[in-house]
Design an enzyme around this catalytic site. Structure first.
Site, short mmCIF file in Angstrom:
data_model
loop_
_atom_site.label_atom_id
_atom_site.label_comp_id
_atom_site.label_asym_id
_atom_site.label_seq_id
_atom_site.Cartn_x
_atom_site.Cartn_y
_atom_site.Cartn_z
N LYS A 51 0.84 -1.21 0.00
CA LYS A 51 0.00 0.00 0.00
C LYS A 51 0.87 1.25 0.00
CE LYS A 51 -3.92 -2.29 2.22
NZ LYS A 51 -4.67 -2.66 3.40
N GLN A 95 -4.76 -1.18 9.54
CA GLN A 95 -4.74 -2.52 8.95
C GLN A 95 -5.41 -3.53 9.88
OE1 GLN A 95 -3.73 -3.20 5.87
NE2 GLN A 95 -4.04 -5.39 6.02
N ASP A 118 -10.91 3.16 3.82
CA ASP A 118 -11.39 1.78 3.75
C ASP A 118 -12.90 1.74 3.52
OD1 ASP A 118 -9.57 -0.36 3.99
OD2 ASP A 118 -9.21 0.10 6.10
N1 GUN Z 1 -7.03 -6.51 6.00
C1 GUN Z 1 -7.35 -7.26 4.91
N2 GUN Z 1 -7.98 -6.50 3.99
C2 GUN Z 1 -8.06 -5.25 4.51
C3 GUN Z 1 -8.59 -4.03 4.02
O1 GUN Z 1 -9.14 -3.93 2.91
N3 GUN Z 1 -8.46 -2.96 4.85
C4 GUN Z 1 -7.88 -3.05 6.08
N4 GUN Z 1 -7.82 -1.94 6.82
N5 GUN Z 1 -7.36 -4.17 6.55
C5 GUN Z 1 -7.46 -5.25 5.77
#
Ligand code: GUN
Length: 287
Positions: A51, A95, A118
């Site tokens: 990311k 996350q 998100d």
């Molecule tokens: N963990 C797995 N997928 C995601 C996501 O799309 N966003 C976040 N914040 N954590 C994740």
């Protein structure tokens, strides 16, 4: 036929890079994403690294706040308060999963909805549910719709979409997006009776159950568009491991009209849509 998520994501990132450059030159804004990682889950570390890297590659700013696994909920909330009030930060992502002693729903609720890239905050899911504009929409579901349109064209009206899975992260929001596209939507899940028969109705089948190779060829209608959201690591006969989706790809590929492979399907789209959401949040911060 495979739907190439890697290429679609690459093209989207190229478009987004142009938008970032325009935001910079026209408004003096450089979108900034801050990612918080609590603990040392290896899969989460890889996701966060990707990311951060892809954010920077298209000209945006990103930083990572790494916190130890024993970080308390109150301490994490303090970090969020600080980030919520920092005008230079447009997107905040915590996350998931978080360590067990932290209540994820409390943390998600504490993120400023305008920075919730998100799209998990109730304000954003509510806006999506109500069909309002301005919602930050969860990234994986956005990617699923883009990939379905890649194969079917922009008009999904009247198609029967079956979503397997009812999570807040994928199942529910992707069902809402499909409804917005005028699909007839069925949400199936672990308690659904006659799941194979339900899936056989699908023109668009979205598999988001988290069980390796769960969806079999005889569940899939001839010519259907299959969007596989699963990412499961399994052991091979040679004693190695490999990534597979929630769909039994090798047997389904010959029956469906098109399918997203794993890896290289939905996965790359998720991060590209996160970048898109961060740009949207940055734009909305000035409008
Ligand atoms: N963990 C797995 N997928 C995601 C996501 O799309 N966003 C976040 N914040 N954590 C994740």
């Amino acid at each position: 036929m495979n739907i190439d998520g890697k290429l679609t994501a690459k093209n989207l990132r190229a478009e987004l890079a142009v938008e970032v450059a325009e935001l910079k030159s026209n408004y003096g804004i450089q979108p900034k994403l801050t990612v918080i990682l609590v603990g040392e889950d290896p899969a989460s570390q890889v996701y966060v690294r990707n990311k951060i890297k892809q954010t920077q590659e298209i000209g945006m700013i990103s930083d990572e706040i790494k916190l130890p696994a024993d970080t308390g909920q109150e301490e994490l909330l303090k970090y969020l308060e600080h980030l919520n009030n920092d005008r230079n930060i447009h997107g905040i992502l915590v996350q998931l999963p978080l360590p067990k002693h932290i209540d994820e729903s409390v943390i998600i609720a504490a993120i400023n909805p305008n920075k919730d890239v998100d799209g998990f905050h109730a304000m954003n899911s509510g806006r999506l549910f109500n069909g309002e504009t301005g919602a930050l929409v969860p990234c994986t579901p956005q990617g699923c719709i883009m990939l379905a349109k890649q194969h079917l064209g922009s008009d999904l009206s009247g198609k029967h979409a079956v979503v397997i899975g009812r999570s807040n992260i994928v199942g529910k929001p992707v069902a809402m997006l499909l409804l917005q596209e005028n699909c007839t939507v069925t949400i199936a899940h672990s308690r659904t009776k006659n799941l194979p028969e339900v899936c056989q109705q699908a023109d668009i089948l979205v598999a988001a159950v988290g069980i390796a190779e769960f969806v079999k060829a005889d569940w899939v209608k001839e010519g259907a568009t299959v969007i596989d959201v699963g990412i499961n690591r399994i052991s091979t006969e040679e004693g190695k491991t490999k990534l597979v989706g929630d769909v039994d790809f090798d047997n389904v590929v010959g029956k469906c009209g098109a399918i997203t492979p794993v890896p290289g399907g939905v996965g790359p789209m998720t991060i590209a849509c996160l970048l898109k959401n961060t740009i949207t949040a940055a734009k909305q911060s000035v409008c």
